[in-house]
Design an enzyme around this catalytic site. Sequence first.
Site, PDB file in Angstrom:
ATOM      1  N   TYR A 188      27.044  46.521  18.683  1.00 30.46           N
ATOM      2  CA  TYR A 188      28.024  46.325  19.736  1.00 30.46           C
ATOM      3  C   TYR A 188      27.369  46.262  21.117  1.00 30.46           C
ATOM      4  CZ  TYR A 188      30.956  47.163  23.586  1.00 30.46           C
ATOM      5  OH  TYR A 188      31.502  47.033  24.824  1.00 30.46           O
ATOM      6  N   GLU A 194      27.606  50.336  29.478  1.00 25.25           N
ATOM      7  CA  GLU A 194      27.812  50.266  28.034  1.00 25.25           C
ATOM      8  C   GLU A 194      27.396  51.558  27.337  1.00 25.25           C
ATOM      9  OE1 GLU A 194      29.627  48.256  26.568  1.00 25.25           O
ATOM     10  OE2 GLU A 194      29.852  46.828  28.211  1.00 25.25           O
ATOM     11  N   ASP A 231      33.676  45.676  19.221  1.00 27.90           N
ATOM     12  CA  ASP A 231      34.042  47.086  19.309  1.00 27.90           C
ATOM     13  C   ASP A 231      35.401  47.274  18.647  1.00 27.90           C
ATOM     14  OD1 ASP A 231      35.609  45.750  21.095  1.00 27.90           O
ATOM     15  OD2 ASP A 231      35.622  47.360  22.562  1.00 27.90           O
TER      16      ASP A 231
END
Length: 357
Positions: free
Chosen positions: A119, A36, A137
């Site tokens: 996010y 991520e 996102d």
Amino acid sequence: MDAARTARDLDAWFAANARDLPWRRDHDPYHVLLAEFILQQTRMETGVRYFHELLRRFPTLRDLAGANERDVLAAWSGLGYYRRARNLHATARRIVRELGGRIPSDVDALEELPGIGPYTAGAIASIAFDRPATSLDGNQIRVLSRVLGLGRPSNKQGGRQVRAFAERLVATASPRRVNQALMDLGSTICLPDRPRCRACPLAASCRSAGRAWPPRRKEGPAPGERWTAELWARGGRVWLTPPRGKGLLGDLWLPPMRPARASDPSDGIRHVFSHKRWHVATLRRHGTPTGKGRWVSMEALRGLPHSALTRRLMAWALGGAPAGHAVWVTPRRATVRRAGTGTATGSRSARSKTRLR
DNA sequence: TAGGCGTGGGG
DNA sequence: TCCCCAAGCCT
């Protein structure tokens, strides 16, 4: 809109169409966290390469926490947005030192960590731990805005509706699968300009199916700046100066750079950032450089934090322009647009950012 | 909150 | 060539 039905359709589609990504095989929290951070504003193909390389160098969270920041930056080199690397490293250290080495599964705890925003916190909580958190996102916002028939996601009303619907979705079905399904759908089917509605599992209920959004308003080019790189090359090595510590590319090793003077050569390379473009004149120097620096070979460069620009300038210094990169040549008196001039018609931030609030 | 912060690929 | 990005975060 029927959240249960949407979640069910997404789940079925994902079961058959999920992309095979390394961190999806085990859902190991460290792997998900690493992915991520890498994937913030980064393409999947590029991200996967760096994921493998970073995991090779730092196999566990403790390895990462125990590493020097310089080595993390070196492994990150070429990926861009270098603050992510420092935040990743700082987050690993905080987790090891303050949380016993266990990555939090809770969104609020995750958001306390450097480099983790709404996010990323939601993505880690849902993908690693299957916790009911949203991970909105750009892809998810676009997909859900279309499903709900809201048009381009810019107005606050749309933002609230998207968030509310996303929360219903992750409360209805496996958050891990729902969130990843929305991401995959957004990147393969529900594309920004040409959605492939005939291949979409949500087309039957989507309130925008078959309709495209109006074209984005165009903006002028990013402001240009002229720089000159002074390039000393000797025995396959190039003189580089250490990180300045702040500003654009401030964490990285580069050849000596200074604002261009009118008398400088006009040949060089063009390097484009997200918010500005540099014309870097390449000035071959001879003799002995002064000031702080080191002679660095392409091989040794891998151990130093550096930018793609460093690689391009070194390649130029060591043997001309690298293949695949255009060399620009301008007339002596060519002018470069300065900030605030040109044909900009809107704010840069409005162009590509889809945010909710 | 708008702007700073990278890069390489694709239309 | 030029423009648009692509799984955002921070200040």
